[in-house]
Design an enzyme around this catalytic site. Sequence first.
Site, PDB file in Angstrom:
ATOM      1  N   ARG A  32       0.800  -1.236   0.000  1.00 20.10           N
ATOM      2  CA  ARG A  32       0.000   0.000   0.000  1.00 20.10           C
ATOM      3  C   ARG A  32       0.833   1.288   0.000  1.00 20.10           C
ATOM      4  NH1 ARG A  32      -3.296   1.457   3.238  1.00 20.10           N
ATOM      5  NH2 ARG A  32      -4.898   2.128   1.771  1.00 20.10           N
ATOM      6  N   CYS A  34      14.569  -5.967  -3.292  1.00 23.37           N
ATOM      7  CA  CYS A  34      15.597  -5.330  -4.109  1.00 23.37           C
ATOM      8  C   CYS A  34      15.031  -4.140  -4.864  1.00 23.37           C
ATOM      9  CB  CYS A  34      16.180  -6.355  -5.071  1.00 23.37           C
ATOM     10  SG  CYS A  34      17.047  -7.618  -4.168  1.00 23.37           S
ATOM     11  N   GLU A  35      14.507  -3.176  -4.138  1.00 23.52           N
ATOM     12  CA  GLU A  35      13.956  -1.963  -4.742  1.00 23.52           C
ATOM     13  C   GLU A  35      14.107  -0.840  -3.752  1.00 23.52           C
ATOM     14  OE1 GLU A  35      10.539  -1.514  -6.917  1.00 23.52           O
ATOM     15  OE2 GLU A  35      10.427  -3.597  -7.576  1.00 23.52           O
TER      16      GLU A  35
END
Length: 450
Positions: free
Chosen positions: A340, A371-372
């Site tokens: 969200r 991994c962001e």
Amino acid sequence: MKFLPEVFSINSAVVAGELVIGGCKSSALAKEFGTPLFVIDEADFKYRINGWKSALESNFGASAGQVYYASKSFVSIEVAKWISDAGIGIDVCTGGELAVALAAKFPADQIEVHGNNKSEAEIAKAISVGVGKIVIDSMQEIERVNRLAAAAGKVQRVLLRITPGVEAHTHEAISTAHEDVKFGFSIASGAAWRAIGETEAATNLSLEGLHCHIGSQIFENEGFILATTRLIELSAKFRDEFKRELSELDVGGGYGIAYVEGDKTFDPDKVMAALADLVKSECARHSLKVPKVSIEPGRAIAGPTTTTIYEVGTTKDVELDGGKTRRYIAVDGGMSDNIRPGLYGAEYSAILANRSSAASPINSRLVGKHCESGDIIIREIDLPSDIAPGDLLAIPATGAYGRSMASNYNHMLKPAVVAVKNGSARVILRREVEADLLALDVVEAPRSIN
Ligand code: LLP
């Protein structure tokens, strides 16, 4: 960082420095069930169901329709049983949600089926098990439901989803009743009137009433008022044309909840009192009988009941322009169990759950392990500067659209959901294990398919 009772489930408290939910200590829950963990306060969930049910019934009296719990917000077989035991209905919008309701032995006539693109298989299944209502969303669906009901030798009770042309004040992605959306039949374009005519003419459909859902996480009343007014106006036009009155008006869900300090909360009784006044006066204005009025709250029931517990894995100080520092606190979940913030810019609060701390607060960013760099749970929050690996952080109000929107991104395992009550805890949805993920991988010999 302080404990805000208004964003935690009712049976949550800080006792001797530790967050205790339903009589269970956070540290004990984490030790027993692992983290990340969704902890659902069972008594609170049931209390909220009853809050909406009794608010509807006391304000509408004989015109009270049904509370349909919007299962998309969160559902499991056990939760579906809580819903049916409480005597309310359930809204499902896919074959999968229907399967959960059926597995819970949910009374079929209390099931309402939604969806803007139901497959023929989903429609046929719904009809064959005898669901109470199907909410029709497109012209093609009028033909499909009619044909499949005829094939089953049944007359299916239906509602039509109407788009009343209302701009709900919420995030664009969860606003659903303005003109330019995929949902429903618009009043302004004449589609709603055409759909009414076609449904009336269909031999195996029984048009019971109109439905709308204007959006989610809404706090302003105007959208609800405008939508309801327009639906009643349309019901009057229906009566004038077809010489009978529609028996149901379903105004959907969307009632907002508190996530962070200062957010409002809705009192079901006040909302239903205002809705009842409006419906009664609008019906009187059009000389209509007050129909059965139904609602579909999801977030307002599930949302506040659940808290996510994470374990801190790493902390890192990053220099910002102007000499300031931001502390990145990384936990063992993230965007796979709570999309969200990334999807809607949603805000959450957090507290240190396993101990108290007198350390000075430090500007922190709570992040996950994906991994962001967009894997952010809370963009900006002051947390005690001594938070260290092994500490537990609790994020309240994750019950709606948390576990239900969870993904396996990065091959993360979806967390368990544990129900707590009076000092006892039990798993109602188990944590995924690697074997669950690997079970989908198959090695097949190529086959000719033409
Ligand atoms: N009825 C219908 C037809 C709906 O489409 C929805 C939600 C509800 C009821 C329940 O709405 P609620 O009372 O929970 O606001 N994933 C988004 C919310 C999407 C809502 C979709 N429809 C989020 O996380 O905010």
